[in-house]
Write a protein that holds these residues in place. Sequence first.
Motif, PDB file in Angstrom:
ATOM      1  N   MET A 159       0.739  -1.098   0.195  1.00 19.88           N
ATOM      2  CA  MET A 159      -0.071   0.072  -0.063  1.00 19.88           C
ATOM      3  C   MET A 159       0.930   1.276  -0.015  1.00 19.88           C
ATOM      4  O   MET A 159       1.903   1.431   0.698  1.00 19.88           O
ATOM      5  N   ASP A 160       0.470   2.171  -0.791  1.00 21.17           N
ATOM      6  CA  ASP A 160       1.218   3.518  -0.878  1.00 21.17           C
ATOM      7  C   ASP A 160       1.395   4.153   0.530  1.00 21.17           C
ATOM      8  O   ASP A 160       0.332   4.344   1.272  1.00 21.17           O
ATOM      9  N   GLU A 161       2.616   4.614   1.099  1.00 20.36           N
ATOM     10  CA  GLU A 161       2.992   4.972   2.146  1.00 20.36           C
ATOM     11  C   GLU A 161       2.400   6.261   2.521  1.00 20.36           C
ATOM     12  O   GLU A 161       1.729   6.663   3.793  1.00 20.36           O
ATOM     13  N   ASN A 162       2.314   7.193   1.473  1.00 15.52           N
ATOM     14  CA  ASN A 162       1.585   8.610   2.007  1.00 15.52           C
ATOM     15  C   ASN A 162       0.168   8.436   1.992  1.00 15.52           C
ATOM     16  O   ASN A 162      -0.440   9.207   2.553  1.00 15.52           O
ATOM     17  N   GLN A 163      -0.352   7.414   1.266  1.00 14.63           N
ATOM     18  CA  GLN A 163      -1.859   7.355   1.481  1.00 14.63           C
ATOM     19  C   GLN A 163      -2.218   6.910   2.576  1.00 14.63           C
ATOM     20  O   GLN A 163      -3.193   7.370   3.207  1.00 14.63           O
ATOM     21  N   THR A 164      -1.325   5.997   3.249  1.00 14.20           N
ATOM     22  CA  THR A 164      -1.555   5.381   4.555  1.00 14.20           C
ATOM     23  C   THR A 164      -1.589   6.528   5.712  1.00 14.20           C
ATOM     24  O   THR A 164      -2.536   6.677   6.598  1.00 14.20           O
ATOM     25  N   LEU A 165      -0.391   7.325   5.499  1.00 10.44           N
ATOM     26  CA  LEU A 165      -0.375   8.549   6.450  1.00 10.44           C
ATOM     27  C   LEU A 165      -1.393   9.387   6.291  1.00 10.44           C
ATOM     28  O   LEU A 165      -2.158   9.848   7.306  1.00 10.44           O
ATOM     29  N   GLU A 166      -1.902   9.632   5.070  1.00  7.16           N
ATOM     30  CA  GLU A 166      -3.183  10.713   5.032  1.00  7.16           C
ATOM     31  C   GLU A 166      -4.184  10.140   5.662  1.00  7.16           C
ATOM     32  O   GLU A 166      -5.095  10.808   6.088  1.00  7.16           O
ATOM     33  N   ASN A 167      -4.585   8.825   5.625  1.00  7.79           N
ATOM     34  CA  ASN A 167      -5.735   8.396   5.832  1.00  7.79           C
ATOM     35  C   ASN A 167      -5.657   8.300   7.459  1.00  7.79           C
ATOM     36  O   ASN A 167      -6.858   8.704   8.194  1.00  7.79           O
ATOM     37  N   PHE A 168      -4.483   8.081   8.051  1.00 15.94           N
ATOM     38  CA  PHE A 168      -4.321   7.959   9.593  1.00 15.94           C
ATOM     39  C   PHE A 168      -4.544   9.513  10.225  1.00 15.94           C
ATOM     40  O   PHE A 168      -5.149  10.039  11.083  1.00 15.94           O
ATOM     41  N   VAL A 169      -3.903  10.638   9.233  1.00 12.48           N
ATOM     42  CA  VAL A 169      -4.127  11.668   9.496  1.00 12.48           C
ATOM     43  C   VAL A 169      -5.435  12.234   9.506  1.00 12.48           C
ATOM     44  O   VAL A 169      -6.407  12.852  10.446  1.00 12.48           O
ATOM     45  N   LEU A 170      -6.247  11.920   8.559  1.00 14.32           N
ATOM     46  CA  LEU A 170      -7.829  12.036   8.495  1.00 14.32           C
ATOM     47  C   LEU A 170      -8.463  11.498   9.591  1.00 14.32           C
ATOM     48  O   LEU A 170      -9.373  12.327  10.302  1.00 14.32           O
ATOM     49  N   GLU A 171      -8.165  10.314  10.147  1.00  8.90           N
ATOM     50  CA  GLU A 171      -8.865   9.915  11.408  1.00  8.90           C
ATOM     51  C   GLU A 171      -8.531  10.581  12.535  1.00  8.90           C
ATOM     52  O   GLU A 171      -9.333  10.658  13.478  1.00  8.90           O
ATOM     53  N   LEU A 172      -7.263  10.900  12.443  1.00 12.13           N
ATOM     54  CA  LEU A 172      -6.923  11.758  13.635  1.00 12.13           C
ATOM     55  C   LEU A 172      -7.675  13.126  13.862  1.00 12.13           C
ATOM     56  O   LEU A 172      -8.088  13.371  14.845  1.00 12.13           O
ATOM     57  N   ARG A 173      -7.924  13.627  12.678  1.00 15.35           N
ATOM     58  CA  ARG A 173      -8.540  14.969  12.611  1.00 15.35           C
ATOM     59  C   ARG A 173     -10.113  15.011  12.795  1.00 15.35           C
ATOM     60  O   ARG A 173     -10.449  15.843  13.143  1.00 15.35           O
ATOM     61  N   ARG A 174     -10.574  13.732  12.353  1.00 21.87           N
ATOM     62  CA  ARG A 174     -11.955  13.810  12.430  1.00 21.87           C
ATOM     63  C   ARG A 174     -12.806  14.086  13.563  1.00 21.87           C
ATOM     64  O   ARG A 174     -13.833  14.729  13.902  1.00 21.87           O
ATOM     65  N   GLY A 175     -12.352  13.462  14.875  1.00 20.17           N
ATOM     66  CA  GLY A 175     -12.899  13.470  16.050  1.00 20.17           C
ATOM     67  C   GLY A 175     -12.756  14.892  16.242  1.00 20.17           C
ATOM     68  O   GLY A 175     -13.600  15.673  17.196  1.00 20.17           O
ATOM     69  N   ALA A 176     -11.561  15.498  16.377  1.00 22.68           N
ATOM     70  CA  ALA A 176     -11.237  16.794  16.885  1.00 22.68           C
ATOM     71  C   ALA A 176     -12.162  17.855  16.087  1.00 22.68           C
ATOM     72  O   ALA A 176     -12.093  18.831  16.768  1.00 22.68           O
ATOM     73  N   LEU A 177     -12.540  17.585  14.995  1.00 24.11           N
ATOM     74  CA  LEU A 177     -13.054  18.518  13.963  1.00 24.11           C
ATOM     75  C   LEU A 177     -14.236  19.051  14.840  1.00 24.11           C
ATOM     76  O   LEU A 177     -14.843  20.002  14.757  1.00 24.11           O
ATOM     77  N   ILE A 178     -15.127  17.954  15.291  1.00 25.78           N
ATOM     78  CA  ILE A 178     -16.228  18.294  16.007  1.00 25.78           C
ATOM     79  C   ILE A 178     -15.925  19.330  17.169  1.00 25.78           C
ATOM     80  O   ILE A 178     -16.586  20.314  17.179  1.00 25.78           O
ATOM     81  N   LEU A 179     -14.951  19.096  17.734  1.00 23.16           N
ATOM     82  CA  LEU A 179     -14.549  19.794  18.977  1.00 23.16           C
ATOM     83  C   LEU A 179     -14.240  21.276  18.472  1.00 23.16           C
ATOM     84  O   LEU A 179     -14.741  22.325  18.952  1.00 23.16           O
ATOM     85  N   ALA A 180     -13.676  21.312  17.247  1.00 30.23           N
ATOM     86  CA  ALA A 180     -12.980  22.713  16.927  1.00 30.23           C
ATOM     87  C   ALA A 180     -14.409  23.280  16.279  1.00 30.23           C
ATOM     88  O   ALA A 180     -14.316  24.463  16.504  1.00 30.23           O
ATOM     89  N   VAL A 181     -15.113  22.837  15.483  1.00 28.51           N
ATOM     90  CA  VAL A 181     -16.323  23.232  15.214  1.00 28.51           C
ATOM     91  C   VAL A 181     -17.313  23.905  16.187  1.00 28.51           C
ATOM     92  O   VAL A 181     -17.529  25.147  16.249  1.00 28.51           O
ATOM     93  N   MET A 182     -17.549  23.126  17.052  1.00 30.72           N
ATOM     94  CA  MET A 182     -18.151  23.368  18.326  1.00 30.72           C
ATOM     95  C   MET A 182     -17.561  24.822  18.998  1.00 30.72           C
ATOM     96  O   MET A 182     -18.221  25.608  19.431  1.00 30.72           O
ATOM     97  N   SER A 183     -16.454  24.707  19.210  1.00 35.56           N
ATOM     98  CA  SER A 183     -15.626  25.818  20.078  1.00 35.56           C
ATOM     99  C   SER A 183     -15.874  26.968  19.486  1.00 35.56           C
ATOM    100  O   SER A 183     -16.039  28.216  19.857  1.00 35.56           O
ATOM    101  N   GLN A 184     -16.024  27.194  18.104  1.00 37.89           N
ATOM    102  CA  GLN A 184     -16.170  28.277  17.466  1.00 37.89           C
ATOM    103  C   GLN A 184     -17.841  28.846  17.268  1.00 37.89           C
ATOM    104  O   GLN A 184     -18.059  29.951  16.923  1.00 37.89           O
ATOM    105  N   LEU A 185     -18.600  27.667  17.665  1.00 32.95           N
ATOM    106  CA  LEU A 185     -20.015  28.259  17.562  1.00 32.95           C
ATOM    107  C   LEU A 185     -20.504  28.643  19.016  1.00 32.95           C
ATOM    108  O   LEU A 185     -21.644  28.982  19.155  1.00 32.95           O
ATOM    109  N   GLN A 186     -19.518  29.195  19.852  1.00 31.88           N
ATOM    110  CA  GLN A 186     -20.034  29.794  21.238  1.00 31.88           C
ATOM    111  C   GLN A 186     -20.470  31.024  20.812  1.00 31.88           C
ATOM    112  O   GLN A 186     -21.283  31.804  21.538  1.00 31.88           O
TER     113      GLN A 186
END
Lengths: 108, 108
Positions: B1-28
Amino acid sequence: MDENQTLENFVLELRRGALILAVMSQLQSEQYGYSLMKTLADNGLEIDQGTLYPLLRRLEAQGLLVSSWRIDDPRPRRYYTLNDNGKRLLSKLKEEWKKLTNTIDNLL
Amino acid sequence: MDENQTLENFVLELRRGALILAVMSQLQSEQYGYSLMKTLADNGLEIDQGTLYPLLRRLEAQGLLVSSWRIDDPRPRRYYTLNDNGKRLLSKLKEEWKKLTNTIDNLL
């Protein structure tokens, strides 16, 4: 919708991505499933077998770790450890984690 | 499997959960879609419309935010802001985020 359920789901999503990082960080040295689960739990990150083993298989399928059975007392155990690809990816993932936590902390 | 693609997927997974928090924080405080996207991007968190709007709809369906159209110049805009439920959940989510980042930092 039930508020605790909503919180629970969000927390799960928050943890899901970080879990890969947590697991990989502990596989810089050799571990078997139970020892890995115990280390994570001791650090406050509970992970059940139904989550851990698929994740380990996924990491192995992606060529990031190697595993092998060893005849331990009282039973054979499968040991997992990152290979060079895995270590390289872990180090990039750590950088991304640092960036992400800085970003979120700025936003909060 | 392409290594950059693997990294990219992991980074997306890392960000996905934090994104909810980021968005909610700005909607105060009240934001419309574009202003929200811009604030996040200015803080290094790129989010595309195809991710943001479904997330906003999800938060609204879960009873965490309110939204309304306003006739702005040059065009009507839909403004979003957390309601009391959303604020309460955000505060719990922040605590979980603190615990999680402490845990991961200990493990790394």
